[in-house]
Scaffold this motif. Structure first.
Motif: not given
Length: 528
Positions: A140-158
């Protein structure tokens, strides 16, 4: 970079048909080829992860398994295989027996290894994947960018709320509880053999402690694996094996490196983990799977360990040190045999077999209860995710995972569900090392999800909601057809084989033969 990039002779396991890496080691990250042979010796998380992913695209792993992946960019360039940049490779041609045309002549200069030369079956036993799966096409080609993705937002807040030291405190508390449960597990066996504990209490204690310890081993499996020494200790990761279902020997790859990053896709081996059982007639599944797993537990996994050491990950010139000897794995294997023999010679073998069957089936259903693999409808499961985030990696992890509850207390349910009460957070933050850290992080993850419009579903009741569904599927669904024989190693772009002749209904004799072969395969270490 003087080492040849031309693929060498094919290597494969004689028992499972696993097609293995060959030629110069390479890894693909975001479309570029890298040689991490030198870096793997320095990797803070251990070298094992690189040995298991050679010949794969590890982009998803790099971006989703690190607390601060942006820091990795500083050293990636030094390991890029410059001479492979921008080059492509012609597919290898293997002529099947049904093809009449001769193969084209080989090129004068064999092309180098590039992104198109990824291992089609990921270097794992092919029976764990769909027959038509090809990693070069189906990852799969999903959005897991280090900046701008939902994962990046969660990681920054955490990261703003919890330091590494904060999370380590939760990990240490989790480990203290784990070892207390381990002490109770050993005490139950000793008290039974000494005739101070009734058999029924022993059975209950074994089911609860084995499930809890396997959940702890599950989290240890996700932690850093420092294996520069010749032996691996302590035994935390191998606790994953204690419930007779998990296996840390291959779980670090199949579970950590394939299930988590590629949830719900063709590369998610958890979807096909029990397919061999489903090829039995429904009436034969309980005895067949039980005998198969009894063999796996007592003799099969030691045979499988030898196969991996000899055929799948032997020492290769220029690839660094081999895997450290899995002292933890062998300790748990020995402990299971000691339990069995101890109960056999003291007359408590019936109690041991009862706890084996209950633990095995409870944990088998538990493995698949945290996702809908029985009647998966991805669009329906992602209905709680805004349409703009349907292709976001973290959003899919949340939408396709279930939190589980047993008694209603999340901290107790964490152990009763083998670590799966905070399952969605675990999938979004797979680098965290304990269930306690995940429970502490859940509020932060929920807040970010609420801000982007993702509804946070209530936990599913394990006993009354998920178990009936998975039991109906795995015990009652019609038998699946037998798998076709695996294709030749590295075969690509082959014409389809002619359709098999129409077969009459499977006879009782054939069903019994399938049952016997499946049971015996467990004792030989073939299958899972």
């Amino acid at each position: 970079m003087s080492e040849t990039t031309i693929p060498g002779p094919a290597r494969s396991s004689p028992f499972t048909g696993t097609d293995l890496p060959r030629g110069r080691p390479f890894w693909i990250v975001d479309g570029c080829a890298y040689d991490f042979t030198e870096w793997m010796k320095l990797h803070p998380g251990g070298a094992m992860w690189f040995r298991q992913t050679e010949g794969r695209d590890i982009s998803a792993l790099l971006h989703t398994y690190h607390r601060e992946p942006t820091r990795l960019r500083t050293f990636l360039a030094r390991y890029e295989i410059a001479e492979l940049a921008g080059k492509t490779v012609q597919p290898r041609i293997v002529v099947p027996p049904w093809a009449s045309d001769p193969p084209p002549p080989p090129p004068d200069s064999p092309p180098p290894v590039t992104e198109t030369d990824l291992l089609p079956k990921l270097g794992i036993p092919p029976f764990l994947l769909a027959p038509d799966f090809d990693a070069r096409r189906d990852l799969p080609k999903l959005d897991y960018r280090d900046e701008g993705s939902l994962l990046a937002q969660i990681r920054t807040r955490l990261n703003a709320r919890f330091s590494k030291r904060d999370l380590k405190k939760y990990d240490r508390r989790f480990d203290v509880v784990t070892w207390l449960i381990g002490a109770a597990h050993v005490a139950a066996l000793v008290l039974l053999i000494a005739n101070f504990l009734p058999a029924w209490a022993f059975v209950i204690a074994m089911v609860v402690t084995r499930t809890s310890l396997a959940g702890a081993g599950h989290y240890h499996l996700h932690r850093k694996w420092k294996d520069q020494r010749r032996y691996t200790m302590p035994i935390g990761k191998a606790l994953f094996d204690i419930n007779y279902v998990g296996t840390s020997l291959i779980g670090s790859d199949g579970h950590v490196l394939l299930h988590h990053p590629y949830l719900g896709s063709g590369a998610d081996v958890k979807k096909t983990f029990f397919d061999s059982m489903l090829r039995l007639h429904p009436l034969l599944r309980v005895p067949g799977y039980t005998l198969h797993k009894l063999g796996i537990s007592l003799t099969g996994l030691p045979f499988r360990a030898r196969e991996i050491a000899k055929f799948e990950r032997p020492r290769r010139e220029g690839s660094g040190t081999p895997d450290a000897i899995r002292t933890d794995f062998w300790f748990i294997r020995a402990w299971i045999v000691v339990e069995f023999v101890g109960c056999l010679v003291t007359g408590h073998i019936l109690a041991w077999l009862v706890q084996f069957v209950i633990t095995l089936w409870f944990n088998t259903f538990l493995v698949v209860a945290s996702h809908d693999f029985e009647e998966s409808n991805t669009e329906e499961e992602l209905a709680a995710v805004p349409e703009s985030l349907r292709n976001d990696w973290a959003a899919q992890q949340i939408g396709l995972s279930y939190d589980l509850t047993v008694v209603g207390n999340r901290w107790i349910d964490l152990f009763l569900s083998a670590g799966l009460s905070p399952h969605r957070v675990h999938h979004v933050l797979p680098w965290q090392g304990s269930g306690f850290a995940n429970l502490a992080s859940e509020q932060t993850v929920r807040q970010v999800c609420a801000e982007v419009g993702i509804a946070w579903q209530r936990p599913r009741n394990l006993l009354f909601n998920r178990f009936p569904a998975v039991m109906k599927h795995y015990l009652l669904c019609p038998a699946k057809p037998a798998l076709p024989p695996p294709p030749p190693p590295h075969a690509v772009h082959l014409p389809p084989p002619p359709p098999p002749p129409v077969q009459s209904a499977i006879t009782v004799r054939q069903q019994i033969g399938t049952l016997v072969r499946y049971a015996v395969d467990g004792w030989r270490g073939v299958g899972v």
